[in-house]
Design an enzyme around this catalytic site. Sequence first.
Site, PDB file in Angstrom:
ATOM      1  N   LYS A 290       0.474  -1.197   0.574  1.00  0.00           N
ATOM      2  CA  LYS A 290      -0.517   0.201  -0.006  1.00  0.00           C
ATOM      3  C   LYS A 290       0.460   1.052  -0.160  1.00  0.00           C
ATOM      4  CE  LYS A 290      -1.943   2.287   3.592  1.00  0.00           C
ATOM      5  NZ  LYS A 290      -1.640   3.118   3.669  1.00  0.00           N
ATOM      6  N   ASN A 291       1.657   1.058   0.694  1.00  0.00           N
ATOM      7  CA  ASN A 291       2.760   2.426   1.235  1.00  0.00           C
ATOM      8  C   ASN A 291       3.655   2.556   0.107  1.00  0.00           C
ATOM      9  OD1 ASN A 291       0.915   3.497   3.363  1.00  0.00           O
ATOM     10  ND2 ASN A 291       2.631   2.665   4.777  1.00  0.00           N
TER      11      ASN A 291
ATOM     12  N   CYS B  35      -5.412   7.903   8.975  1.00  0.00           N
ATOM     13  CA  CYS B  35      -5.185   6.931  10.469  1.00  0.00           C
ATOM     14  C   CYS B  35      -5.554   7.878  11.658  1.00  0.00           C
ATOM     15  CB  CYS B  35      -4.295   5.899  10.698  1.00  0.00           C
ATOM     16  SG  CYS B  35      -5.136   4.182  10.381  1.00  0.00           S
TER      17      CYS B  35
ATOM     18  N   ARG C  72      -0.853  15.171  13.566  1.00  0.00           N
ATOM     19  CA  ARG C  72      -0.296  14.884  12.469  1.00  0.00           C
ATOM     20  C   ARG C  72       0.054  15.254  11.397  1.00  0.00           C
ATOM     21  NH1 ARG C  72      -2.084   8.473   9.574  1.00  0.00           N
ATOM     22  NH2 ARG C  72      -0.213   8.681   8.961  1.00  0.00           N
TER      23      ARG C  72
ATOM     24  N   ASP D  90       3.612   0.655  12.035  1.00  0.00           N
ATOM     25  CA  ASP D  90       3.105  -0.062  11.608  1.00  0.00           C
ATOM     26  C   ASP D  90       2.246  -1.833  12.218  1.00  0.00           C
ATOM     27  OD1 ASP D  90       1.637   2.264  10.356  1.00  0.00           O
ATOM     28  OD2 ASP D  90       2.065   1.559   8.180  1.00  0.00           O
TER      29      ASP D  90
ATOM     30  N   ARG E 294      -9.390  -0.457   4.026  1.00  0.00           N
ATOM     31  CA  ARG E 294      -8.122   0.943   3.245  1.00  0.00           C
ATOM     32  C   ARG E 294      -6.753  -0.280   2.963  1.00  0.00           C
ATOM     33  NH1 ARG E 294      -7.177   4.360   7.308  1.00  0.00           N
ATOM     34  NH2 ARG E 294      -5.679   4.826   5.530  1.00  0.00           N
TER      35      ARG E 294
HETATM   36  C1  UD1 Z   1       4.010   7.136   6.568  1.00  0.00           C
HETATM   37  C2  UD1 Z   1       2.906   6.220   6.609  1.00  0.00           C
HETATM   38  C3  UD1 Z   1       1.896   5.205   7.369  1.00  0.00           C
HETATM   39  C4  UD1 Z   1       3.208   4.800   8.554  1.00  0.00           C
HETATM   40  C5  UD1 Z   1       4.415   6.359   8.708  1.00  0.00           C
HETATM   41  C6  UD1 Z   1       5.341   6.059   9.445  1.00  0.00           C
HETATM   42  C7  UD1 Z   1       1.841   6.390   4.154  1.00  0.00           C
HETATM   43  C8  UD1 Z   1       0.009   6.889   3.796  1.00  0.00           C
HETATM   44  N1  UD1 Z   1       1.560   5.874   5.066  1.00  0.00           N
HETATM   45  O1  UD1 Z   1       2.744   7.947   7.390  1.00  0.00           O
HETATM   46  O2  UD1 Z   1       1.249   4.184   7.476  1.00  0.00           O
HETATM   47  O3  UD1 Z   1       3.231   4.678   9.847  1.00  0.00           O
HETATM   48  O4  UD1 Z   1       4.470   6.484   7.319  1.00  0.00           O
HETATM   49  O5  UD1 Z   1       6.077   4.589   8.934  1.00  0.00           O
HETATM   50  O6  UD1 Z   1       2.721   5.999   3.477  1.00  0.00           O
HETATM   51  N2  UD1 Z   1       5.587  14.210  10.974  1.00  0.00           N
HETATM   52  C9  UD1 Z   1       5.832  15.996  11.997  1.00  0.00           C
HETATM   53  N3  UD1 Z   1       6.069  16.707  10.485  1.00  0.00           N
HETATM   54  C10 UD1 Z   1       5.987  16.651   8.940  1.00  0.00           C
HETATM   55  C11 UD1 Z   1       5.988  15.076   9.390  1.00  0.00           C
HETATM   56  C12 UD1 Z   1       5.949  14.225  10.030  1.00  0.00           C
HETATM   57  O7  UD1 Z   1       5.945  16.107  13.064  1.00  0.00           O
HETATM   58  O8  UD1 Z   1       5.538  17.084   7.778  1.00  0.00           O
HETATM   59  C13 UD1 Z   1       6.102  13.393  12.481  1.00  0.00           C
HETATM   60  C14 UD1 Z   1       4.428  12.692  12.286  1.00  0.00           C
HETATM   61  O9  UD1 Z   1       3.953  13.211  13.457  1.00  0.00           O
HETATM   62  C15 UD1 Z   1       4.704  11.792  13.408  1.00  0.00           C
HETATM   63  C16 UD1 Z   1       6.409  10.686  12.348  1.00  0.00           C
HETATM   64  O10 UD1 Z   1       7.476  12.805  12.000  1.00  0.00           O
HETATM   65  O11 UD1 Z   1       4.810  11.491  14.422  1.00  0.00           O
HETATM   66  C17 UD1 Z   1       6.725  10.267  11.375  1.00  0.00           C
HETATM   67  O12 UD1 Z   1       5.236  11.080   9.923  1.00  0.00           O
HETATM   68  P1  UD1 Z   1       5.743   9.601   8.742  1.00  0.00           P
HETATM   69  O13 UD1 Z   1       6.349   9.168   8.277  1.00  0.00           O
HETATM   70  O14 UD1 Z   1       5.460  11.986   8.102  1.00  0.00           O
HETATM   71  O15 UD1 Z   1       4.942   9.573   8.062  1.00  0.00           O
HETATM   72  P2  UD1 Z   1       3.199   9.586   7.275  1.00  0.00           P
HETATM   73  O16 UD1 Z   1       4.104   9.846   5.817  1.00  0.00           O
HETATM   74  O17 UD1 Z   1       2.135  10.259   7.985  1.00  0.00           O
END
Ligand code: UD1
Length: 428
Positions: A22-23, A117, A122, A306, A398
């Site tokens: 998925k990702n 989720c 986030r 995850d 999903r």
């Molecule tokens: C993606 C995945 C999700 C997985 C996660 C971590 C998708 C669609 N989702 O989510 O399934 O759980 O990676 O492997 O691919 N953060 C900030 N600022 C930002 C971006 C992130 O503070 O601009 C923080 C987030 O709140 C979190 C951490 O960084 O605490 C990691 O987030 P991130 O790796 O970006 O996860 P997602 O891309 O949202």
Amino acid sequence: MERIVINGGRKLGGKIRVSGAKNAALPILFATILAEDVCIIENLPEISDVTDSLEILRAMGASVTMLDLTTAKIDTTHIVCGTAPYELSSAMRGSYYVLGAELSRFGKARSAIPGGCDFGVRPIDQHIKGFTALGADVATDNGYVVCDCHGRPKGAGIYLDMESVGATINIMLAACKAEGQTVIDNAAREPHIVDLANFLNACGADISGAGTSVIKIKGTKRLHGVTYAIIPDMIEAGTYMIAAAATKSHVEITNVIPKHLESVTAKLLEMGVDVVENDESVVVDGDNELTPVRVKTLPYPGFPTDMNPQMCALMCLAQGTSYMNEGVFENRFRYTGELAKMGASIKVDGKMAVIEGLGKLQGACVRAVDLRAGAAMVIAGLAAEGVTYIEDIRHIERGYEDLVGKLANAGADIRRETVPEEAVQKAN
Ligand code: UD1
């Protein structure tokens, strides 16, 4: 309303085949916007996040044809910038990749502030920091993120404050057609980032270092279409590995890349589960007693966030105290209340959950509070004594292709059923 019903306590056996990731699928689908051409994407998982992404691309002007259940032919020549529909995009996290892709191709972008989720706040500040460094003015307007580079993005050096998967991908996309070179420092190293880079490079991009903390992207004016197969889903594979361990079963999980599963395999071995790695499969044998463990989730190659809920369900089945330390998200423990309904003893304090494993769980009526939480409920239900009902299964759909069918084929007593109207009214 549909729910999953599991009659617990059955052993699993045979083989379970893992679908595409998925990702990796979501960013690659939105990356086809950069090709301005026809791409054929193979090994797509049959999940609602993929269907919704294809629907977003269609609404933006792409022509999308399914060649078979897992292969899409996508022509993005006539995409119109800023037309991703609000309803679909705001409900799905991965839709924020529209921003990076549009910025690269059109020098401007507009898409809904993303949903997904609920793991607490986030933020997308790192994505915005990256876009700004590439020359974009970024603003929010009525639930949309709006970016404008007033021309082509300009390559830049960007240091991420945390190894964010989403920000790394979005900046890679935005930088692909920028003027000059972009360097992302402290980049995330997940296998799906490597998969995206491989896809973009096959389209003619110039990306090096994906899979390490420093990714270099030399801007290219034109990309072209390709045929590309998505990698297998490491989280789906890990979920079935834990399902086998939880039911003390012997199962071969096929179509996997064992290297991507190393952190999960290591923890299962530590818990006393036998895991044998083959070239493209892993064999799990869960006959031994489970030993309690400590786990901290971290960005790849650490233990995946995850897999936090699924692992916690397994910890409940060990005798003794286990610890789950969530190292990525603010609040990923909402599901522990649901496991408690099944007899689990879990205390959560901030980012730490302490699990008093009792060696067993009981069937109950529970909710899938998010995607991976739903998978944890399924694992708990498979191992529990008695019947488990899981509601809100749209979250599971999903991200898991035919979870019920795959587990039923492996011997589980699991089915989907429509909840009778009276029961829904009573619950409301
Ligand atoms: C993606 C995945 C999700 C997985 C996660 C971590 C998708 C669609 N989702 O989510 O399934 O759980 O990676 O492997 O691919 N953060 C900030 N600022 C930002 C971006 C992130 O503070 O601009 C923080 C987030 O709140 C979190 C951490 O960084 O605490 C990691 O987030 P991130 O790796 O970006 O996860 P997602 O891309 O949202």
